[in-house]
Motif scaffolding. Structure first.
Motif, short mmCIF file in Angstrom:
data_model
loop_
_atom_site.label_atom_id
_atom_site.label_comp_id
_atom_site.label_asym_id
_atom_site.label_seq_id
_atom_site.Cartn_x
_atom_site.Cartn_y
_atom_site.Cartn_z
N GLY A 5 0.83 -1.20 0.00
CA GLY A 5 0.00 0.00 0.00
C GLY A 5 0.86 1.24 0.00
O GLY A 5 2.05 1.18 0.31
N SER A 6 0.27 2.38 -0.35
CA SER A 6 1.01 3.64 -0.37
C SER A 6 1.25 4.19 1.03
O SER A 6 2.17 4.97 1.24
N ALA A 62 7.18 -0.94 -2.96
CA ALA A 62 7.40 -0.87 -4.41
C ALA A 62 7.82 0.53 -4.81
O ALA A 62 7.29 1.52 -4.29
N ARG A 63 8.73 0.59 -5.76
CA ARG A 63 9.10 1.86 -6.39
C ARG A 63 8.86 1.81 -7.90
O ARG A 63 8.85 2.85 -8.56
N PHE A 64 8.70 0.60 -8.43
CA PHE A 64 8.49 0.44 -9.86
C PHE A 64 7.45 -0.64 -10.12
O PHE A 64 7.22 -1.51 -9.27
N LYS A 65 6.84 -0.59 -11.29
CA LYS A 65 5.91 -1.65 -11.69
C LYS A 65 6.64 -2.99 -11.69
O LYS A 65 7.79 -3.08 -12.10
N GLY A 66 5.96 -4.01 -11.21
CA GLY A 66 6.55 -5.34 -11.16
C GLY A 66 7.17 -5.69 -9.83
O GLY A 66 7.41 -6.87 -9.56
N ASP A 67 7.44 -4.68 -8.99
CA ASP A 67 8.10 -4.95 -7.70
C ASP A 67 7.25 -5.85 -6.81
O ASP A 67 7.75 -6.80 -6.20
N ILE A 68 5.95 -5.55 -6.72
CA ILE A 68 5.08 -6.34 -5.83
C ILE A 68 4.89 -7.75 -6.39
O ILE A 68 4.86 -8.73 -5.63
N ALA A 69 4.79 -7.86 -7.70
CA ALA A 69 4.66 -9.20 -8.30
C ALA A 69 5.88 -10.05 -7.97
O ALA A 69 5.75 -11.25 -7.63
N THR A 94 -3.45 -1.74 1.73
CA THR A 94 -3.92 -0.76 2.73
C THR A 94 -4.59 0.45 2.10
O THR A 94 -5.68 0.86 2.49
N ALA A 95 -3.92 1.07 1.11
CA ALA A 95 -4.43 2.31 0.51
C ALA A 95 -3.60 2.64 -0.72
O ALA A 95 -2.47 2.17 -0.86
N VAL A 96 -4.16 3.46 -1.59
CA VAL A 96 -3.43 3.99 -2.73
C VAL A 96 -3.48 5.50 -2.66
O VAL A 96 -4.57 6.10 -2.68
N GLN A 128 -2.29 0.12 -10.12
CA GLN A 128 -1.99 -1.10 -10.88
C GLN A 128 -0.86 -1.88 -10.23
O GLN A 128 -0.92 -3.12 -10.12
N THR A 129 0.19 -1.16 -9.79
CA THR A 129 1.35 -1.82 -9.19
C THR A 129 1.00 -2.45 -7.85
O THR A 129 1.34 -3.61 -7.59
N LYS A 130 0.31 -1.71 -6.99
CA LYS A 130 -0.07 -2.28 -5.69
C LYS A 130 -1.03 -3.45 -5.87
O LYS A 130 -1.01 -4.41 -5.09
N GLY A 131 -1.85 -3.38 -6.93
CA GLY A 131 -2.79 -4.45 -7.20
C GLY A 131 -2.13 -5.76 -7.60
O GLY A 131 -2.79 -6.82 -7.63
#
Length: 449
Positions: free
Chosen positions: A108-109, A162-169, A183-185, A201-204
């Motif tokens: 989350g943010s 996360a700082r970039f797309k793909g980090d959470i994945a 938690t939140a965006v 999208q990234t947190k998702g």
């Protein structure tokens, strides 16, 4: 590190080459200054330093082996891999897959660390619980968290940033959470993400690849809810204020820096919750934590009792008594525009004389000036007695309550004694190092730092 292993076993696991005699690894470190006897030293190559240049220093401090990408001329057992980061991840994944614990993943943010600490505290009443330490929530910290798992752990609570797309994945592929919390965006790391849509999208990504038995806990009032629901293949638990939520916040009594009282409707019934956590925003963090712990099989009564004893994390709206008159609220760990707004709102609700010491908010991109202006306008619209501003990010406004300082050190130099206020709020992004101001105030007040 709870995982004990021989260098030969680790080399076999990683399909790596070895040099030197077999060694028994009892710990792990990637900073040669902090190596202890029995450690494996991981020679990461960074932008500013190459760990291979510090293998000798690690050996001198007691390291028994080194994980390297090239052989180094040091008399120490060496395990050579193509990439140290990938090898660490592979090792951590093997530990995860051999664990019988229930894994809770959190992103989350904002609110990640608060929810992590709250969930871990609640679950500890049910069984042995391991959780992310400090800010170890990235591609290095998450594997280190997994390597701390012991066979006795029934729960593992892992924070993922996360700082970039793909980090959470990437991190989810290591953790494979059974319960997944978003938690939140909010606007955060805008310089790398570019927009709120990309952040959502990234947190998702935390909801991708779920098993049917997994549980997704998500903000039900978010405009991104339907997109997240589509990605989640398991059971979905929503939290928020609207009636459609599974965990509905029915009422919140914000007592400023004295904490919260709230009423929740849950699938297990309604409950009254009292918490020392500060700020109305923490009602959502508590609701998310309740939803996750219900999903882990805990009773509502036990959850409510545990929430009452949750303590704020250091640097995140943590209350510290400086004197009979003055309380410091240390929120110096991080700051976003929304977190600034919430902290100032809590300050407004706290009776007495109030001082806000604010530092810059980092990584806000092209809208940084506007975000900083909005924060000051909110502070000036209220009844805060004095506002001290550190750094050059703040707009130059004329108001008798404003004082400008070049940097953190300038504020420390000004503080020769504890200022005479009932409440002192210290808040900024971590890069501003206002934690030094909080520590200095504690030293002046005689509080333990």
């Amino acid at each position: 590190m709870n995982t004990r292993i021989s260098s030969d076993q680790l080399a076999f696991l990683l399909d790596a080459q070895t040099r030197g005699s077999a060694a028994y690894i009892q710990g792990l470190n990637f900073d040669s200054r902090h190596v202890q006897s029995g450690d494996l030293f991981v020679a990461f190559k960074g932008d500013k330093a190459d760990g291979h240049d510090y293998v000798e220093a690690a050996r001198a401090r007691g390291a028994v082996a080194a994980l390297v990408e090239r052989w180094v001329p040091v008399e120490i057992t060496q395990i050579r891999v193509e990439d140290c980061l990938s090898a660490l991840a592979e090792w951590a994944k093997s530990v995860r897959q051999s664990s019988a614990a229930t894994f809770v993943g959190i992103t989350g943010s904002a609110g990640k660390t608060t929810v992590k600490s709250t969930v871990a505290h609640i679950l500890s009443a049910q069984g042995a619980t391991s959780a992310t330490q400090g800010n170890y929530n990235n591609e290095i910290g998450v594997p280190l968290t997994l390597l701390e798992l012991g066979p006795e752990d029934q729960f593992a609570v892992v924070e993922m940033g996360a700082r970039f797309k793909g980090d959470i994945a990437y991190l989810c592929a290591l953790v494979e959470p059974n319960v997944r919390i978003l938690t939140a965006v909010l606007p955060a790391h805008m310089e790398t993400f570019g927009s709120i849509d990309v952040i959502a999208q990234t947190k998702g990504e935390i909801f991708d690849g779920m098993k049917p038995t997994d549980v997704a806990v998500m903000p039900g009032d978010s405009p991104y809810l339907s997109a997240w629901q589509t990605r989640a293949a398991g059971k979905i638990v929503t939290f928020g204020y609207s009636e459609a939520n599974d965990i509905q916040i029915l009422d919140v009594s914000d007592r400023g820096f004295s904490g919260l009282a709230l009423r929740l409707r849950t699938p297990a019934g309604e409950c009254e919750v009292v918490s020392g956590l500060v700020g109305a925003h923490n009602a959502s963090n508590i609701a998310a934590s309740v939803g996750a712990c219900l999903a882990c099989g805990m009773s509502l009564d036990t959850i409510v009792a545990q929430v009452a004893s949750v303590q704020a994390v250091q640097g995140r709206l943590a209350r510290i008594i400086l004197s009979d008159k003055t309380t410091l609220v240390d929120d110096s760990y991080n700051a976003s525009p929304e977190a600034m707004r919430q902290a100032l709102a809590a300050l407004e609700r706290s009776p007495g004389a109030r001082l806000a010491i604010l530092g810059p908010m980092a990584e806000l991109g092209v809208n940084s000036d506007e975000y900083h202006r909005q924060v000051i306008e909110q502070a000036l619209a209220g009844s805060v007695n004095e506002i001290w501003l550190s750094g050059a990010s703040w707009p130059d406004l004329t108001d008798s309550r404003l004082r400008y300082f070049a940097d953190t050190q300038a504020i420390i130099d000004e503080l020769r004694s504890v200022p005479v206020f009932d409440w002192i709020l210290v808040k900024a992004s971590r890069s501003a190092r206002l934690d030094r101001v909080a520590s200095h105030l504690q030293m002046l007040g005689g509080a333990a730092c």
